[in-house]
Design an enzyme around this catalytic site. Structure first.
Site, PDB file in Angstrom:
ATOM      1  N   CYS A 142       0.840  -1.204   0.000  1.00 47.35           N
ATOM      2  CA  CYS A 142       0.000   0.000   0.000  1.00 47.35           C
ATOM      3  C   CYS A 142       0.884   1.266   0.000  1.00 47.35           C
ATOM      4  O   CYS A 142       1.535   1.532  -1.003  1.00 47.35           O
ATOM      5  CB  CYS A 142      -0.973  -0.059   1.176  1.00 47.35           C
ATOM      6  N   HIS A 202      -3.575  -5.917   0.994  1.00 45.26           N
ATOM      7  CA  HIS A 202      -2.938  -6.143   2.294  1.00 45.26           C
ATOM      8  C   HIS A 202      -2.963  -7.619   2.706  1.00 45.26           C
ATOM      9  O   HIS A 202      -3.918  -8.052   3.370  1.00 45.26           O
ATOM     10  CB  HIS A 202      -3.686  -5.347   3.368  1.00 45.26           C
ATOM     11  N   GLU A 248      -1.311  -8.852   5.031  1.00 47.79           N
ATOM     12  CA  GLU A 248      -1.197  -8.897   6.510  1.00 47.79           C
ATOM     13  C   GLU A 248      -2.552  -8.758   7.188  1.00 47.79           C
ATOM     14  O   GLU A 248      -2.680  -9.020   8.386  1.00 47.79           O
ATOM     15  CB  GLU A 248      -0.213  -7.825   6.997  1.00 47.79           C
TER      16      GLU A 248
END
Lengths: 76, 228
Positions: B88, B204, B206
């Site tokens: 990002c 993302h 994560e």
């Protein structure tokens, strides 16, 4: 000595902000407005003269992204 | 002993903790947080640049961060072949510092886009993705400047060198405008550099390590184990 650096998108890159501004201008009744392109400028004051090369370096390295933007320097 | 996994954070980073949780959960190690003014990063295993913002994203998203001492170190290590992953805002930083091609600009919709998206993995020859068995994964996105732009000349170079890693797609891997959340050229969501050791992606992984937002990110992080 003050230089003004103008930064704008390269032709062909769609800027949704400019599009939104144009649409609003059209809604205001200005139906003759066909295109708006938005840019930005920076006024840079230097302590010494003849530093155009510094301004160009700053513009290339920081103020503009050559992938998407062009810049132009003018003396104020 | 494992090499260190580092996370560089900036004023405004907000996915650094999520990354640390994912790394701890998947790689069973504690990452090292490095502040942006860190001027020497010693022998890193992997360096992560997290999502969020950096320096208010003033001027252009990521540009001010590129002038920080830690990013100078990232550039030095990237040239030596150290794996670097920018997610990002981290992807925006990697394009602004020219480790990756192209630029990330305002979404075509003008809206902040926050949702789960499907991504087709375009290249599994790379160590970032070779351990992912699925052809399509689902990660969340959350950005307003995630439209990947590259001119035709450089797009061809990315294609010819197999540098495109992820594309926004349908659940079954179809690529079309319908599945493009931000107007990215050719639905591109993630790329690597020519040497293939620097990865940037807008989605993302994560945030995809639990039942709430999906678990497809776990395999991404597990696959990095051999790098450390």
């Amino acid at each position: 000595m003050i230089y003004r650096v103008y930064v704008e998108f390269k032709p062909g890159i769609l800027d949704p902000e400019s599009e939104a501004i144009k649409r609003t201008v059209n809604q205001l009744g200005f139906s003759n407005v066909e295109n708006i392109s938005k840019g930005k400028f920076f006024d840079i004051e230097l302590s010494s003269n003849n530093c155009l090369s510094d301004i160009e370096k700053i513009s290339k390295e920081l103020l503009s992204n050559p992938v998407i933007e062009n810049f132009k320097v003018v003396k104020k | 002993m494992n090499k260190e996994v580092s996370i560089i954070h900036f004023p405004g980073s907000n996915c650094d903790r999520d990354l640390a949780v994912a790394i701890k959960y998947c790689l069973k190690l504690k990452p090292k947080f490095l502040w942006h003014n860190e001027s020497h990063i010693k022998d890193p295993g992997i360096i992560f640049i997290p999502g969020g913002f950096s320096f208010g994203d003033y001027l252009r998203a990521g540009i001010l961060a590129t002038k920080s001492p830690a990013i100078k170190e990232v550039i030095r290590h990237a040239k030596k072949g150290v794996p670097i992953i920018g997610i990002c805002n981290g992807f925006q930083i990697l394009t602004e510092c020219k480790l990756l091609e192209g630029a990330l600009i305002k979404n075509s919709s003008q809206l902040f886009s926050c949702k789960k998206v499907f991504l087709r993995i375009e290249n599994k020859k790379n160590y970032f993705t070779k351990n992912i068995k699925k052809g399509v994964v689902q990660y969340p996105i959350a950005h307003s400047q995630g439209k990947f732009y590259v001119d035709d000349y450089n797009l061809k170079k990315l294609q010819d060198n197999d540098q495109i890693m992820f594309k926004y797609s349908s659940k079954t891997g179809d690529i079309s405008d319908k599945y493009n959340p931000n107007g990215s050229v050719q639905n591109i969501a993630g790329i690597v550099n020519k040497k293939k050791n620097v990865l940037g992606l807008m989605p993302h992984p994560e945030r995809a390590i639990d039942s709430f937002s999906g678990r497809d990110g776990i395999v991404f992080f597990n696959g990095l184990n051999e790098l450390i």
